[in-house]
Design a protein around this motif. Structure first.
Motif, PDB file in Angstrom:
ATOM      1  N   GLU A  37      75.218  -0.004  55.306  1.00 31.92           N
ATOM      2  CA  GLU A  37      74.245  -1.006  55.748  1.00 31.92           C
ATOM      3  C   GLU A  37      74.861  -1.922  56.801  1.00 31.92           C
ATOM      4  OE1 GLU A  37      71.113  -3.630  56.317  1.00 31.92           O
ATOM      5  OE2 GLU A  37      71.164  -1.593  55.523  1.00 31.92           O
ATOM      6  N   MET A  38      76.125  -2.298  56.618  1.00 33.48           N
ATOM      7  CA  MET A  38      76.792  -3.156  57.599  1.00 33.48           C
ATOM      8  C   MET A  38      76.863  -2.473  58.966  1.00 33.48           C
ATOM      9  SD  MET A  38      79.944  -4.873  55.435  1.00 33.48           S
ATOM     10  CE  MET A  38      80.565  -5.765  56.876  1.00 33.48           C
ATOM     11  N   ILE A  39      77.096  -1.161  58.950  1.00 34.13           N
ATOM     12  CA  ILE A  39      77.222  -0.426  60.215  1.00 34.13           C
ATOM     13  C   ILE A  39      75.862  -0.187  60.853  1.00 34.13           C
ATOM     14  CG2 ILE A  39      77.935   1.760  61.262  1.00 34.13           C
ATOM     15  CD1 ILE A  39      80.151   1.891  59.147  1.00 34.13           C
ATOM     16  N   THR A  40      74.941   0.393  60.083  1.00 36.13           N
ATOM     17  CA  THR A  40      73.651   0.799  60.654  1.00 36.13           C
ATOM     18  C   THR A  40      72.781  -0.396  61.016  1.00 36.13           C
ATOM     19  OG1 THR A  40      72.714   1.044  58.425  1.00 36.13           O
ATOM     20  CG2 THR A  40      73.661   3.003  59.445  1.00 36.13           C
ATOM     21  N   SER A  41      72.969  -1.541  60.344  1.00 34.82           N
ATOM     22  CA  SER A  41      72.150  -2.711  60.664  1.00 34.82           C
ATOM     23  C   SER A  41      72.465  -3.257  62.047  1.00 34.82           C
ATOM     24  CB  SER A  41      72.358  -3.810  59.612  1.00 34.82           C
ATOM     25  OG  SER A  41      73.682  -4.307  59.650  1.00 34.82           O
ATOM     26  N   ARG A  42      73.617  -2.891  62.602  1.00 39.30           N
ATOM     27  CA  ARG A  42      73.999  -3.385  63.922  1.00 39.30           C
ATOM     28  C   ARG A  42      73.673  -2.384  65.035  1.00 39.30           C
ATOM     29  NH1 ARG A  42      79.778  -6.489  62.767  1.00 39.30           N
ATOM     30  NH2 ARG A  42      79.316  -7.093  60.610  1.00 39.30           N
ATOM     31  N   LEU A  43      73.090  -1.273  64.648  1.00 41.38           N
ATOM     32  CA  LEU A  43      72.727  -0.257  65.630  1.00 41.38           C
ATOM     33  C   LEU A  43      71.229  -0.283  65.862  1.00 41.38           C
ATOM     34  CD1 LEU A  43      74.879   2.705  64.264  1.00 41.38           C
ATOM     35  CD2 LEU A  43      75.522   0.977  65.945  1.00 41.38           C
ATOM     36  N   GLY A  44      70.807   0.220  66.999  1.00 38.82           N
ATOM     37  CA  GLY A  44      69.378   0.265  67.267  1.00 38.82           C
ATOM     38  C   GLY A  44      69.100   0.681  68.690  1.00 38.82           C
ATOM     39  N   PRO A  45      67.855   1.011  68.970  1.00 42.01           N
ATOM     40  CA  PRO A  45      67.479   1.506  70.303  1.00 42.01           C
ATOM     41  C   PRO A  45      67.521   0.449  71.392  1.00 42.01           C
ATOM     42  CG  PRO A  45      65.525   1.170  68.953  1.00 42.01           C
ATOM     43  CD  PRO A  45      66.705   0.946  68.050  1.00 42.01           C
ATOM     44  N   ALA A 102      82.171  -0.182  65.258  1.00 40.18           N
ATOM     45  CA  ALA A 102      83.610  -0.309  65.003  1.00 40.18           C
ATOM     46  C   ALA A 102      83.930  -1.667  64.394  1.00 40.18           C
ATOM     47  CB  ALA A 102      84.398  -0.105  66.294  1.00 40.18           C
ATOM     48  N   LEU A 103      83.337  -2.713  64.935  1.00 38.73           N
ATOM     49  CA  LEU A 103      83.592  -4.052  64.420  1.00 38.73           C
ATOM     50  C   LEU A 103      83.041  -4.217  63.007  1.00 38.73           C
ATOM     51  CD1 LEU A 103      84.816  -6.810  65.014  1.00 38.73           C
ATOM     52  CD2 LEU A 103      82.609  -7.517  65.956  1.00 38.73           C
ATOM     53  N   ALA A 104      81.898  -3.601  62.722  1.00 36.71           N
ATOM     54  CA  ALA A 104      81.332  -3.667  61.377  1.00 36.71           C
ATOM     55  C   ALA A 104      82.294  -3.059  60.360  1.00 36.71           C
ATOM     56  CB  ALA A 104      79.983  -2.947  61.331  1.00 36.71           C
ATOM     57  N   PHE A 105      82.899  -1.937  60.720  1.00 33.12           N
ATOM     58  CA  PHE A 105      83.845  -1.287  59.829  1.00 33.12           C
ATOM     59  C   PHE A 105      85.059  -2.178  59.583  1.00 33.12           C
ATOM     60  CE2 PHE A 105      87.176   1.805  58.744  1.00 33.12           C
ATOM     61  CZ  PHE A 105      86.535   2.497  57.728  1.00 33.12           C
ATOM     62  N   LEU A 106      85.560  -2.798  60.637  1.00 29.33           N
ATOM     63  CA  LEU A 106      86.711  -3.688  60.503  1.00 29.33           C
ATOM     64  C   LEU A 106      86.340  -4.961  59.736  1.00 29.33           C
ATOM     65  CD1 LEU A 106      88.127  -3.296  64.121  1.00 29.33           C
ATOM     66  CD2 LEU A 106      89.031  -2.248  62.033  1.00 29.33           C
ATOM     67  N   ASP A 107      85.114  -5.443  59.922  1.00 32.81           N
ATOM     68  CA  ASP A 107      84.639  -6.598  59.150  1.00 32.81           C
ATOM     69  C   ASP A 107      84.668  -6.287  57.655  1.00 32.81           C
ATOM     70  OD1 ASP A 107      84.199  -8.276  61.287  1.00 32.81           O
ATOM     71  OD2 ASP A 107      82.065  -7.793  61.468  1.00 32.81           O
ATOM     72  N   TYR A 108      84.230  -5.081  57.304  1.00 24.77           N
ATOM     73  CA  TYR A 108      84.213  -4.692  55.895  1.00 24.77           C
ATOM     74  C   TYR A 108      85.635  -4.654  55.336  1.00 24.77           C
ATOM     75  CZ  TYR A 108      83.909  -1.779  51.747  1.00 24.77           C
ATOM     76  OH  TYR A 108      84.039  -1.299  50.463  1.00 24.77           O
ATOM     77  N   ILE A 109      86.566  -4.063  56.076  1.00 25.65           N
ATOM     78  CA  ILE A 109      87.955  -3.980  55.619  1.00 25.65           C
ATOM     79  C   ILE A 109      88.522  -5.369  55.391  1.00 25.65           C
ATOM     80  CG2 ILE A 109      90.296  -3.302  56.283  1.00 25.65           C
ATOM     81  CD1 ILE A 109      89.061  -0.972  57.827  1.00 25.65           C
ATOM     82  N   GLU A 110      88.241  -6.281  56.338  1.00 21.81           N
ATOM     83  CA  GLU A 110      88.762  -7.647  56.227  1.00 21.81           C
ATOM     84  C   GLU A 110      88.150  -8.374  55.037  1.00 21.81           C
ATOM     85  OE1 GLU A 110      89.650 -10.907  59.535  1.00 21.81           O
ATOM     86  OE2 GLU A 110      87.494 -10.715  59.145  1.00 21.81           O
ATOM     87  N   ALA A 111      86.859  -8.206  54.828  1.00 27.25           N
ATOM     88  CA  ALA A 111      86.157  -8.933  53.776  1.00 27.25           C
ATOM     89  C   ALA A 111      86.421  -8.368  52.393  1.00 27.25           C
ATOM     90  CB  ALA A 111      84.649  -8.945  54.053  1.00 27.25           C
TER      91      ALA A 111
END
Length: 211
Positions: A71-79, A91-100
């Motif tokens: 959800e963190m990744i896909t919520s930041r994607l869009g047309p 990429a940033l969403a993935f790193l945000d998750y790791i940090e959090a």
């Protein structure tokens, strides 16, 4: 005054949080129901009552963390955003998750125990790669790259981000924003220069490519 007793929902949530920390620290094989119960200050039957055993609570944790990260990744994607921005955002969403949630990340990246089905990071990567493939197909249609290559490139891109994320989880340098920028530069520039037929690229030694 006696301590207020937890509701069933509160107890279940507490057990999941405690178990996640234990699995992250000890791994699946090193974790026991006894250890989870001890850290949660409950008896072993309470864990069995809510989850049926170690396998059950592990599956709940993996499903929850996978859904949250996806959800963190896909919520930041869009047309409405460009390819470069989509790469950076994911990429940033993935790193945000790791940090959090480093404990959640450690649980997801450990090998899924045999007999528990496809899950953990492997299942999650498949879902993210499917989303990436949808984005790449639109890009490839415009650039003339073979659409049959979209699944391969999608998995390659996702795998690169995850591998770098695993490295960054240990070193935590440079900043997550800079790491996401570096990944974006490599991935986006690579996509911009993809040949329509990579089998025509000159190699030092001749290579025969078959279907």
């Amino acid at each position: 005054m006696s301590e207020r007793r937890m509701t069933a929902s509160q107890r279940r949530s507490q057990l999941v949080d405690v178990a996640k920390a234990v699995f992250a620290e000890l791994g699946y094989d090193g974790t026991s129901v006894e250890e989870i119960a001890s850290r949660a200050s409950v008896s072993k039957p309470v864990v069995y009552e809510h989850f049926g055993g170690k396998e059950g609570i592990y599956a709940v944790i993996v499903d929850r963390e996978s859904a949250r990260l996806l959800e963190m990744i896909t919520s930041r994607l869009g047309p409405d955003i460009g390819a470069r921005e989509q790469i950076y955002a994911s990429a940033l969403a993935f790193l945000d998750y790791i940090e959090a949630d480093p404990a959640g990340f450690r649980v997801l990246t450990r090998d899924t125990p045999a007999g528990l089905g496809a899950g953990g990071m492997a299942g999650l990567l498949g879902d993210v790669a499917t989303k990436a493939e949808q984005i790449l197909r639109g890009f490839f249609t415009r650039s003339g790259v073979d659409l049959e290559a979209a699944p391969l490139y999608a998995h390659a891109l996702v795998g690169m981000v995850v591998h770098v994320g695993g490295w960054w989880a240990e070193v935590r340098q440079p900043s997550k924003e800079r790491v996401a920028m570096y990944l974006t530069a490599l991935l986006y520039q690579g996509l911009q220069r993809l040949p329509t037929d990579p089998t025509t690229l000159p190699l030092r030694h001749e290579v025969t490519v078959t279907d």
